[in-house]
Write an enzyme that holds these catalytic residues in place. Structure first.
Site, mmCIF file in Angstrom:
data_model
loop_
_atom_site.group_PDB
_atom_site.id
_atom_site.type_symbol
_atom_site.label_atom_id
_atom_site.label_comp_id
_atom_site.label_asym_id
_atom_site.label_seq_id
_atom_site.Cartn_x
_atom_site.Cartn_y
_atom_site.Cartn_z
ATOM 1 N N HIS A 14 0.119 8.416 6.246
ATOM 2 C CA HIS A 14 -0.409 7.173 6.867
ATOM 3 C C HIS A 14 -1.719 6.811 6.176
ATOM 4 C CE1 HIS A 14 -1.044 4.470 10.544
ATOM 5 N NE2 HIS A 14 -2.086 4.260 9.755
ATOM 6 N N HIS A 16 -4.292 3.457 4.472
ATOM 7 C CA HIS A 16 -4.628 2.059 4.182
ATOM 8 C C HIS A 16 -5.314 2.001 2.817
ATOM 9 C CE1 HIS A 16 -3.771 0.767 8.323
ATOM 10 N NE2 HIS A 16 -4.190 1.977 8.627
ATOM 11 N N LEU A 17 -4.718 1.250 1.893
ATOM 12 C CA LEU A 17 -5.299 1.151 0.541
ATOM 13 C C LEU A 17 -5.933 -0.202 0.277
ATOM 14 C CD1 LEU A 17 -2.745 2.893 -1.865
ATOM 15 C CD2 LEU A 17 -5.024 3.693 -1.219
ATOM 16 N N LYS A 100 6.688 -0.931 9.954
ATOM 17 C CA LYS A 100 5.593 -0.636 10.875
ATOM 18 C C LYS A 100 5.546 -1.642 12.009
ATOM 19 C CE LYS A 100 1.652 1.207 12.247
ATOM 20 N NZ LYS A 100 0.403 1.527 11.592
ATOM 21 N N HIS A 137 2.435 1.803 15.811
ATOM 22 C CA HIS A 137 1.067 1.830 16.342
ATOM 23 C C HIS A 137 1.241 1.740 17.856
ATOM 24 C CE1 HIS A 137 -3.383 1.009 16.232
ATOM 25 N NE2 HIS A 137 -3.061 0.739 17.476
ATOM 26 N N HIS A 175 -0.766 8.213 14.146
ATOM 27 C CA HIS A 175 -2.113 8.617 14.602
ATOM 28 C C HIS A 175 -2.171 8.849 16.117
ATOM 29 C CE1 HIS A 175 -2.201 4.306 15.174
ATOM 30 N NE2 HIS A 175 -2.499 4.031 13.925
ATOM 31 N N ASP A 248 -4.798 8.140 8.108
ATOM 32 C CA ASP A 248 -5.214 6.816 8.594
ATOM 33 C C ASP A 248 -6.550 6.424 7.973
ATOM 34 O OD1 ASP A 248 -5.015 4.407 9.934
ATOM 35 O OD2 ASP A 248 -5.929 5.158 11.778
HETATM 36 C C1 NCD Z 1 -6.787 0.432 10.648
HETATM 37 C C2 NCD Z 1 -7.264 -0.569 9.593
HETATM 38 O O1 NCD Z 1 -8.489 -0.747 9.456
HETATM 39 O O2 NCD Z 1 -6.429 -1.128 8.887
HETATM 40 N N1 NCD Z 1 -7.876 0.751 11.514
HETATM 41 C C3 NCD Z 1 -8.005 1.829 12.289
HETATM 42 O O3 NCD Z 1 -8.959 1.918 13.063
HETATM 43 N N2 NCD Z 1 -7.146 2.828 12.235
HETATM 44 C C4 NCD Z 1 -5.628 -0.130 11.383
HETATM 45 C C5 NCD Z 1 -4.870 0.894 12.183
HETATM 46 O O4 NCD Z 1 -4.272 1.834 11.653
HETATM 47 O O5 NCD Z 1 -4.860 0.773 13.418
HETATM 48 ZN ZN ZN Z 2 -3.683 3.012 10.266
#
Ligand code: NCD
Ligand code: ZN
Length: 344
Positions: A14, A16-17, A100, A137, A175, A248
């Site tokens: 999991h 975010h890039l 997702k 989520h 998460h 995450d």
């Molecule tokens: C994530 C994001 O910033 O893209 N933020 C987070 O707090 N985890 C989005 C997500 O996974 O809920």
């Molecule tokens: Zn996330």
């Protein structure tokens, strides 16, 4: 006392890039540690189709450091309008590994998310049919539900009924942060797994208020109570294959975190394995880290295990106060602190 730990190269299930300059800033951190990662589709214009995922994948591949063989595993962002044809096309692509579910309004860039799960029944049925995993989520968004209860309410109102309707749909509860989520996953005979972040294993919600408000500990789902943290820890320490690594890691520029209405997201890609190693060691369970980091996730997703290895050494790792991030900077988890492990 163990001073080195050699394990198969891990994967991040999991991540975010982002895109553009942000992508270029953060990808080297992940590519240095992990062979593969499940790439979240919540870009500003979300990745809602196989074609968009293909283009995003090319941008990620182009941003890899020279010589890196890091493999992005793409996902689609489900909307009220995702068609069954799109699901079949994504499955056939070979590079889309899940879809997702963001409940609309639940988190960063979720405005285009699903407004009511029943609107995507057809897409979910198609996913079950073609064996496409659903990544969830798991938070309800009603204004009358306490923010600390949103995950638990989601289980009762959305996830359990979905399981009953579509028991063959494989899903990853992303998460997880609560004891109730751990209990839910454990109660499922098969087909349900969960990712766990380093922050939810390490901190309870006190971290958000330690001596003042701490925006760099704010993520969604928000940190929970100590009893929730220990439930997550128990799940991974039991060596339960349904719980695996997903950082995450969610970068946000410092200026968008340290402000009157700060963004949700904690950045951990710079030292992901070192952070997990500390938590596992503190729980006297370092021997549980290899399978959690390098085996359980791949097995759930039906992907081969990585063949090469990495080594963690007991050596101090100084975490900088920030990293460059486009025109701003990025404050990482444990900024300015020293970690006890270092990935060679
Ligand atoms: C994530 C994001 O910033 O893209 N933020 C987070 O707090 N985890 C989005 C997500 O996974 O809920
Ligand atoms: Zn996330």
């Amino acid at each position: 006392m163990t001073d080195t730990l050699t394990l198969r190269r891990p994967d991040d299930w999991h991540l975010h890039l982002r895109d553009g300059a942000a992508l270029a800033a953060v990808l080297p951190h992940t590519a240095a540690q992990f062979a593969r990662a499940i790439i979240m589709p919540n870009l500003k214009a979300p990745v809602t189709s196989t074609d968009l995922a293909a283009q995003y994948r090319e941008r990620i591949l182009a941003a890899r450091p020279a010589g890196s063989r890091f493999e992005p595993l793409m996902t689609l962002y489900l909307t009220d309008n995702t068609s069954t044809e799109e699901i079949r096309k994504a499955r056939a692509s070979g590079f889309v590994h899940g879809c997702k579910l963001y409940p609309a309004g639940a988190t960063t860039h979720s405005d285009a998310g699903v407004t009511d799960i029943r609107r995507i029944d057809a897409a979910l049925e198609a996913m079950a049919e073609v064996g496409m995993p659903l990544q969830v989520h798991g938070e309800v968004t009603h204004a009358d539900v306490d923010v600390f209860d949103r995950e638990t309410r989601f289980i009762d109102e959305v996830l359990a009924p979905l399981r009953a309707r579509l028991p063959t749909l494989r899903m990853v509860f992303e998460h997880v942060t609560t004891r109730s989520a751990v209990d839910f996953v454990r109660a499922q005979p098969q087909g349900v797994a969960a990712t766990i972040t380093p922050q939810h294993l390490t901190y309870n919600r006190n971290a958000l208020f330690q001596g003042g408000i701490r925006p760099h500990y704010y993520c969604l789902p928000v940190l929970k109570r100590e009893r929730d943290r220990t439930a997550l820890l128990d799940a991974v320490l039991a060596g339960d294959a349904r719980f695996f690594l997903g950082t995450d890691s969610a970068p946000h520029a410092r200026g968008t975190k340290e402000t009157a209405c700060g963004c949700a997201g904690i950045y951990s890609a710079h030292a992901a394995m070192e952070l997990y190693a500390e938590v596992f060691e503190d729980a006297r369970a370092l021997h549980r880290l290899p399978a959690f980091a390098s085996e359980f996730g791949a097995r759930f997703y039906g992907l081969p295990l990585n063949e090469d290895q990495v080594t963690l050494r007991r050596e101090p790792l100084e975490i900088p106060a920030h990293y460059p991030y486009g025109d701003d900077v990025l404050v990482p988890l444990r900024a300015g602190e020293r970690l006890r492990w270092r990935l060679a």
